[in-house]
Write a protein that holds these residues in place. Structure first.
Motif: not given
Length: 77
Positions: A1-7, A44-48, A50-59, A65-69
């Motif tokens: 997985m890759a996480l790309c946060p904005s500013a 960003v930490a909460k989004a990470l 969430q992503i680690l717990n629910t999404d697939k490898s390679g995504s 903008k403080s929106q959901p990932p």
């Protein structure tokens, strides 16, 4: 997985001239971030988590903008 946060409000937003690899990028960084409002690192930490717990490898995920990932998809070539 890759996480790309904005500013994100972190120490890197302090003196960017000390953080960037080359001084020639400072003007571009300042121009690109001039109108953005940094999101909180906690968001960003909460989004990470969430992503680690629910999404697939390679995504690939964008957190901005403080929106959901949201997942970024790339066309198959």
């Amino acid at each position: 997985m890759a996480l790309c946060p904005s500013a994100t409000d972190s120490k890197i937003l302090g003196d960017v001239s000390k953080q960037l690899l080359s001084p020639r990028y400072v003007d571009a960084w300042l121009r690109d971030t001039a109108s953005s409002v940094p999101q909180r690192a906690e968001h960003v930490a909460k989004a990470l988590i969430q992503i680690l717990n629910t999404d697939k490898s390679g995504s690939v995920w964008l957190v901005e903008k403080s929106q959901p990932p949201h997942e970024i998809t790339f066309p198959k070539i």
